[in-house]
Motif scaffolding. Structure first.
Motif, PDB file in Angstrom:
ATOM      1  N   TYR A  61       0.828  -1.204   0.000  1.00 29.60           N
ATOM      2  CA  TYR A  61       0.000   0.000   0.000  1.00 29.60           C
ATOM      3  C   TYR A  61       0.863   1.255   0.000  1.00 29.60           C
ATOM      4  O   TYR A  61       1.783   1.384   0.803  1.00 29.60           O
ATOM      5  CB  TYR A  61      -0.909   0.017   1.224  1.00 29.60           C
ATOM      6  CG  TYR A  61      -2.017  -1.000   1.162  1.00 29.60           C
ATOM      7  CD1 TYR A  61      -1.850  -2.276   1.686  1.00 29.60           C
ATOM      8  CD2 TYR A  61      -3.232  -0.684   0.570  1.00 29.60           C
ATOM      9  CE1 TYR A  61      -2.862  -3.220   1.617  1.00 29.60           C
ATOM     10  CE2 TYR A  61      -4.255  -1.616   0.500  1.00 29.60           C
ATOM     11  CZ  TYR A  61      -4.062  -2.881   1.024  1.00 29.60           C
ATOM     12  OH  TYR A  61      -5.063  -3.803   0.954  1.00 29.60           O
ATOM     13  N   SER A  73       2.124   1.781   4.038  1.00 27.97           N
ATOM     14  CA  SER A  73       1.434   1.211   5.183  1.00 27.97           C
ATOM     15  C   SER A  73       1.889  -0.221   5.358  1.00 27.97           C
ATOM     16  O   SER A  73       1.972  -0.979   4.388  1.00 27.97           O
ATOM     17  CB  SER A  73      -0.078   1.255   4.957  1.00 27.97           C
ATOM     18  OG  SER A  73      -0.757   0.646   6.040  1.00 27.97           O
ATOM     19  N   ARG A  75       2.097  -3.607   8.543  1.00 26.10           N
ATOM     20  CA  ARG A  75       1.670  -4.104   9.851  1.00 26.10           C
ATOM     21  C   ARG A  75       2.758  -3.849  10.880  1.00 26.10           C
ATOM     22  O   ARG A  75       3.874  -4.331  10.740  1.00 26.10           O
ATOM     23  CB  ARG A  75       1.379  -5.600   9.765  1.00 26.10           C
ATOM     24  CG  ARG A  75       0.804  -6.184  11.030  1.00 26.10           C
ATOM     25  CD  ARG A  75      -0.654  -5.860  11.143  1.00 26.10           C
ATOM     26  NE  ARG A  75      -1.237  -6.292  12.407  1.00 26.10           N
ATOM     27  CZ  ARG A  75      -2.507  -6.131  12.737  1.00 26.10           C
ATOM     28  NH1 ARG A  75      -3.338  -5.548  11.886  1.00 26.10           N
ATOM     29  NH2 ARG A  75      -2.967  -6.548  13.885  1.00 26.10           N
ATOM     30  N   ARG A 126       0.858  -3.594  16.477  1.00 31.63           N
ATOM     31  CA  ARG A 126      -0.555  -3.682  16.840  1.00 31.63           C
ATOM     32  C   ARG A 126      -1.500  -3.500  15.684  1.00 31.63           C
ATOM     33  O   ARG A 126      -2.644  -3.956  15.737  1.00 31.63           O
ATOM     34  CB  ARG A 126      -0.849  -2.626  17.912  1.00 31.63           C
ATOM     35  CG  ARG A 126      -0.067  -2.829  19.196  1.00 31.63           C
ATOM     36  CD  ARG A 126      -0.394  -1.748  20.196  1.00 31.63           C
ATOM     37  NE  ARG A 126      -1.808  -1.775  20.518  1.00 31.63           N
ATOM     38  CZ  ARG A 126      -2.545  -0.698  20.762  1.00 31.63           C
ATOM     39  NH1 ARG A 126      -1.991   0.492  20.721  1.00 31.63           N
ATOM     40  NH2 ARG A 126      -3.819  -0.799  21.048  1.00 31.63           N
ATOM     41  N   THR A 127      -1.082  -2.799  14.643  1.00 33.54           N
ATOM     42  CA  THR A 127      -2.013  -2.497  13.566  1.00 33.54           C
ATOM     43  C   THR A 127      -1.250  -2.055  12.331  1.00 33.54           C
ATOM     44  O   THR A 127      -0.040  -1.812  12.381  1.00 33.54           O
ATOM     45  CB  THR A 127      -2.994  -1.396  13.999  1.00 33.54           C
ATOM     46  OG1 THR A 127      -4.049  -1.291  13.024  1.00 33.54           O
ATOM     47  CG2 THR A 127      -2.291  -0.043  14.093  1.00 33.54           C
ATOM     48  N   ASP A 128      -1.965  -1.960  11.225  1.00 31.12           N
ATOM     49  CA  ASP A 128      -1.375  -1.362  10.028  1.00 31.12           C
ATOM     50  C   ASP A 128      -1.185   0.129  10.269  1.00 31.12           C
ATOM     51  O   ASP A 128      -2.121   0.823  10.655  1.00 31.12           O
ATOM     52  CB  ASP A 128      -2.300  -1.568   8.828  1.00 31.12           C
ATOM     53  CG  ASP A 128      -2.480  -3.035   8.499  1.00 31.12           C
ATOM     54  OD1 ASP A 128      -3.632  -3.475   8.365  1.00 31.12           O
ATOM     55  OD2 ASP A 128      -1.460  -3.737   8.393  1.00 31.12           O
ATOM     56  N   THR A 129       0.007   0.586  10.043  1.00 31.15           N
ATOM     57  CA  THR A 129       0.364   1.971  10.347  1.00 31.15           C
ATOM     58  C   THR A 129       0.976   2.609   9.115  1.00 31.15           C
ATOM     59  O   THR A 129       1.742   1.970   8.397  1.00 31.15           O
ATOM     60  CB  THR A 129       1.358   2.025  11.517  1.00 31.15           C
ATOM     61  OG1 THR A 129       0.764   1.377  12.652  1.00 31.15           O
ATOM     62  CG2 THR A 129       1.709   3.462  11.882  1.00 31.15           C
ATOM     63  N   GLN A 130       0.630   3.852   8.875  1.00 32.19           N
ATOM     64  CA  GLN A 130       1.219   4.578   7.756  1.00 32.19           C
ATOM     65  C   GLN A 130       2.472   5.315   8.201  1.00 32.19           C
ATOM     66  O   GLN A 130       2.485   5.974   9.240  1.00 32.19           O
ATOM     67  CB  GLN A 130       0.191   5.551   7.167  1.00 32.19           C
ATOM     68  CG  GLN A 130      -0.938   4.841   6.436  1.00 32.19           C
ATOM     69  CD  GLN A 130      -1.853   5.772   5.676  1.00 32.19           C
ATOM     70  OE1 GLN A 130      -1.471   6.877   5.309  1.00 32.19           O
ATOM     71  NE2 GLN A 130      -3.067   5.317   5.427  1.00 32.19           N
ATOM     72  N   TYR A 131       3.494   5.200   7.367  1.00 30.32           N
ATOM     73  CA  TYR A 131       4.762   5.890   7.588  1.00 30.32           C
ATOM     74  C   TYR A 131       5.031   6.760   6.370  1.00 30.32           C
ATOM     75  O   TYR A 131       4.797   6.349   5.240  1.00 30.32           O
ATOM     76  CB  TYR A 131       5.889   4.880   7.807  1.00 30.32           C
ATOM     77  CG  TYR A 131       5.692   4.061   9.051  1.00 30.32           C
ATOM     78  CD1 TYR A 131       5.001   2.862   9.010  1.00 30.32           C
ATOM     79  CD2 TYR A 131       6.189   4.510  10.284  1.00 30.32           C
ATOM     80  CE1 TYR A 131       4.789   2.116  10.164  1.00 30.32           C
ATOM     81  CE2 TYR A 131       5.981   3.770  11.436  1.00 30.32           C
ATOM     82  CZ  TYR A 131       5.282   2.575  11.374  1.00 30.32           C
ATOM     83  OH  TYR A 131       5.075   1.850  12.513  1.00 30.32           O
TER      84      TYR A 131
END
Lengths: 117, 114
Positions: free
Chosen positions: B31, B94, B96, B99-104
């Protein structure tokens, strides 16, 4: 209607004190996630902390904690023992729906935090 | 470091000219996203991609197009730049986390349209 509202455009805090940055959100989803990002003057966006809507405990990451009040739809960021390097813009963001990475983030307008020595 | 680079980092162009911004990632994430940042608006999603040749519109997609011909590159094109497209553009990926999918986010591109 705004999905993420940050009502404090700018705030001052004394070094070593705690500060709370406000964030309220609006969603009809049961499953959602709330994120906080920091943007220092250099411009990069730095992920700080995440809270899921089903999390029973408030998230904490070092000096950052998230005061999550689901009924009030608020997800305030608390920074303990402020440091000069905490001076930055802070953005609250929400992801609606489940854990699908395709779900977009909606951002608030940001709060500029200034730490006084 | 999420391994994201953006090019150019700064660009000044004239109204009516085409502009292409490049986002490059080194870690094969599926993503990718393009946002613009304007004062008072936070970041707003322009387009995103969920795989090679798979893209979709975001909140503010008018006047922008994207392409993703290979996993590592996501291109944002302003077909005919306007002054309202003066902004800072951020690319994000994005994946995982704990804890969650995170955008960087990448470092951003500052675009000025005269």
């Amino acid at each position: 209607a705004q999905k993420i509202t940050q009502t404090q455009p700018g705030m001052f805090v004394q070094e070593k004190e705690a500060v709370t940055l406000d964030c309220t959100y609006d969603t009809s989803d049961q499953s959602y996630g709330l994120f906080w990002y920091k943007q220092p003057s250099s411009g990069e966006m730095i992920f700080l902390i995440y809270q899921g809507s089903y999390d029973e405990q408030n998230a904490t990451e070092g000096r950052y904690s998230l005061n999550f009040q689901k009924a009030r739809k608020s997800a305030n960021l608390v920074i303990s023992a402020s440091q000069l390097g905490d001076s930055a813009m802070y953005f609250c963001a929400m992801r609606e729906g489940g854990g699908n990475a395709g779900n977009m983030l909606t951002f608030g307008g940001g709060t500029r935090l200034m730490v006084k020595p | 470091d999420a391994g994201i680079t953006q090019s150019p980092r700064h660009k000044v162009t004239e109204t009516g000219t085409p502009v292409t911004l490049r986002c490059h990632q080194t870690e094969n994430h599926r993503y990718m996203y393009w946002y613009r940042q304007d004062p008072g608006h936070g970041l707003r999603l322009i387009h995103y991609s969920y795989g090679v040749k798979d893209t979709d519109k975001g909140e503010v997609s008018d006047g922008y197009s994207v392409s993703r011909s290979k996993t590592e590159d996501f291109l944002l094109t302003l077909e005919s730049a306007t002054s309202s497209q003066t902004s800072v553009y951020f690319c994000a990926i994005s994946y995982r986390g704990v804890r969650t999918d995170t955008q960087y986010f990448g470092p951003g591109t500052r675009l000025t349209v005269l």
